[in-house]
Design a protein around this motif. Structure first.
Motif, PDB file in Angstrom:
ATOM      1  N   GLU A   1       0.834  -1.210   0.000  1.00 41.53           N
ATOM      2  CA  GLU A   1       0.000   0.000   0.000  1.00 41.53           C
ATOM      3  C   GLU A   1       0.864   1.254   0.000  1.00 41.53           C
ATOM      4  N   VAL A   2       1.902   1.249   0.822  1.00 39.60           N
ATOM      5  CA  VAL A   2       2.778   2.423   0.945  1.00 39.60           C
ATOM      6  C   VAL A   2       3.489   2.707  -0.372  1.00 39.60           C
ATOM      7  N   ILE A   3       4.084   1.690  -0.988  1.00 46.12           N
ATOM      8  CA  ILE A   3       4.836   1.974  -2.222  1.00 46.12           C
ATOM      9  C   ILE A   3       3.910   2.305  -3.388  1.00 46.12           C
ATOM     10  N   ALA A   4       2.648   1.869  -3.303  1.00 50.85           N
ATOM     11  CA  ALA A   4       1.681   2.220  -4.347  1.00 50.85           C
ATOM     12  C   ALA A   4       1.173   3.656  -4.166  1.00 50.85           C
ATOM     13  N   ARG A   5       1.065   4.096  -2.924  1.00 50.13           N
ATOM     14  CA  ARG A   5       0.480   5.403  -2.605  1.00 50.13           C
ATOM     15  C   ARG A   5       1.491   6.548  -2.667  1.00 50.13           C
ATOM     16  N   GLU A   6       2.701   6.305  -2.186  1.00 42.35           N
ATOM     17  CA  GLU A   6       3.697   7.368  -2.055  1.00 42.35           C
ATOM     18  C   GLU A   6       4.613   7.395  -3.280  1.00 42.35           C
TER      19      GLU A   6
ATOM     20  N   PRO B   1      21.548  -3.188   8.388  1.00 40.67           N
ATOM     21  CA  PRO B   1      20.349  -2.686   7.725  1.00 40.67           C
ATOM     22  C   PRO B   1      20.508  -2.694   6.203  1.00 40.67           C
ATOM     23  N   THR B   2      19.383  -2.802   5.524  1.00 36.41           N
ATOM     24  CA  THR B   2      19.322  -2.608   4.082  1.00 36.41           C
ATOM     25  C   THR B   2      18.334  -1.488   3.825  1.00 36.41           C
ATOM     26  N   PHE B   3      18.728  -0.547   2.997  1.00 41.21           N
ATOM     27  CA  PHE B   3      17.867   0.583   2.638  1.00 41.21           C
ATOM     28  C   PHE B   3      17.485   0.448   1.172  1.00 41.21           C
ATOM     29  N   LEU B   4      16.188   0.551   0.917  1.00 43.26           N
ATOM     30  CA  LEU B   4      15.668   0.437  -0.437  1.00 43.26           C
ATOM     31  C   LEU B   4      14.911   1.718  -0.779  1.00 43.26           C
ATOM     32  N   VAL B   5      15.056   2.180  -2.002  1.00 43.98           N
ATOM     33  CA  VAL B   5      14.287   3.331  -2.468  1.00 43.98           C
ATOM     34  C   VAL B   5      13.339   2.838  -3.554  1.00 43.98           C
ATOM     35  N   PHE B   6      12.072   3.215  -3.403  1.00 43.80           N
ATOM     36  CA  PHE B   6      11.048   2.904  -4.393  1.00 43.80           C
ATOM     37  C   PHE B   6      10.516   4.210  -4.967  1.00 43.80           C
ATOM     38  N   LYS B   7      10.395   4.248  -6.283  1.00 47.47           N
ATOM     39  CA  LYS B   7       9.802   5.403  -6.962  1.00 47.47           C
ATOM     40  C   LYS B   7       8.649   4.881  -7.809  1.00 47.47           C
ATOM     41  N   ASP B   8       7.475   5.436  -7.565  1.00 46.06           N
ATOM     42  CA  ASP B   8       6.263   5.014  -8.286  1.00 46.06           C
ATOM     43  C   ASP B   8       6.081   3.497  -8.245  1.00 46.06           C
ATOM     44  N   GLY B   9       6.388   2.896  -7.077  1.00 46.51           N
ATOM     45  CA  GLY B   9       6.182   1.467  -6.878  1.00 46.51           C
ATOM     46  C   GLY B   9       7.311   0.560  -7.318  1.00 46.51           C
ATOM     47  N   ASP B  10       8.322   1.116  -7.997  1.00 44.73           N
ATOM     48  CA  ASP B  10       9.443   0.307  -8.483  1.00 44.73           C
ATOM     49  C   ASP B  10      10.704   0.570  -7.663  1.00 44.73           C
ATOM     50  N   LYS B  11      11.455  -0.503  -7.378  1.00 42.59           N
ATOM     51  CA  LYS B  11      12.722  -0.339  -6.664  1.00 42.59           C
ATOM     52  C   LYS B  11      13.727   0.320  -7.599  1.00 42.59           C
ATOM     53  N   VAL B  12      14.293   1.445  -7.139  1.00 38.98           N
ATOM     54  CA  VAL B  12      15.248   2.191  -7.962  1.00 38.98           C
ATOM     55  C   VAL B  12      16.617   2.326  -7.303  1.00 38.98           C
ATOM     56  N   GLY B  13      16.720   1.950  -6.022  1.00 35.47           N
ATOM     57  CA  GLY B  13      18.002   2.072  -5.343  1.00 35.47           C
ATOM     58  C   GLY B  13      18.083   1.177  -4.132  1.00 35.47           C
ATOM     59  N   GLU B  14      19.319   0.848  -3.744  1.00 37.10           N
ATOM     60  CA  GLU B  14      19.542  -0.036  -2.606  1.00 37.10           C
ATOM     61  C   GLU B  14      20.906   0.248  -2.008  1.00 37.10           C
ATOM     62  N   HIS B  15      20.986   0.163  -0.676  1.00 34.24           N
ATOM     63  CA  HIS B  15      22.270   0.261   0.012  1.00 34.24           C
ATOM     64  C   HIS B  15      22.255  -0.699   1.191  1.00 34.24           C
ATOM     65  N   LEU B  16      23.303  -1.510   1.307  1.00 35.32           N
ATOM     66  CA  LEU B  16      23.459  -2.419   2.437  1.00 35.32           C
ATOM     67  C   LEU B  16      24.440  -1.809   3.416  1.00 35.32           C
ATOM     68  N   GLY B  17      24.047  -1.773   4.692  1.00 37.47           N
ATOM     69  CA  GLY B  17      24.929  -1.282   5.736  1.00 37.47           C
ATOM     70  C   GLY B  17      24.471   0.035   6.326  1.00 37.47           C
TER      71      GLY B  17
END
Length: 110
Positions: free
Chosen positions: A14-19, A77-93
């Motif tokens: 819901e969050v990645i679809a809405r934001e 930690p793993t950080f993921l960035v989603f834009k318009d519902g699609d994963k566009v970035g990732e960082h581990l650590g």
């Protein structure tokens, strides 16, 4: 804005679809680097640079293991960035500099 807690896989969807842009922090309560970087992430969530531009959310990989598996989380930690519902970035650590770079890269107002 704060860092919002995600408790279910459906809530994540819901969050990645809405934001438009979402930073997801995949963490574990027992993870030292997760605890160390959490206050920095919370500060960025409140900063003028990102407030109301990027939706900050987190989930505990032990509490929502099916989401961790679906997202392929293999380190915390793993950080993921989603834009318009699609994963566009990732960082581990927990190194703040690359996480900040991700936020700046995907900030809609940059």
């Amino acid at each position: 804005m704060t860092v919002h807690n995600i408790a279910t896989k459906d809530q994540f969807k819901e969050v990645i679809a809405r934001e438009p842009v979402v930073l997801i922090d995949a963490f574990a309560t027992w993870c030292g680097p997760c605890k160390a970087v959490a206050p920095i992430i919370a500060k960025w969530a409140e900063s003028e640079e990102f407030k109301d531009k990027i939706h900050f959310a987190k989930f505990d990989v032990d509490a929502v293991p099916e989401l961790a598996q679906e997202l392929g989380i293999r380190a915390m930690p793993t950080f993921l960035v989603f834009k318009d519902g699609d994963k566009v970035g990732e960082h581990l650590g927990g190194n703040p500099a690359p996480i900040l770079n991700l936020l700046q890269k995907w900030n809609p107002e940059q």
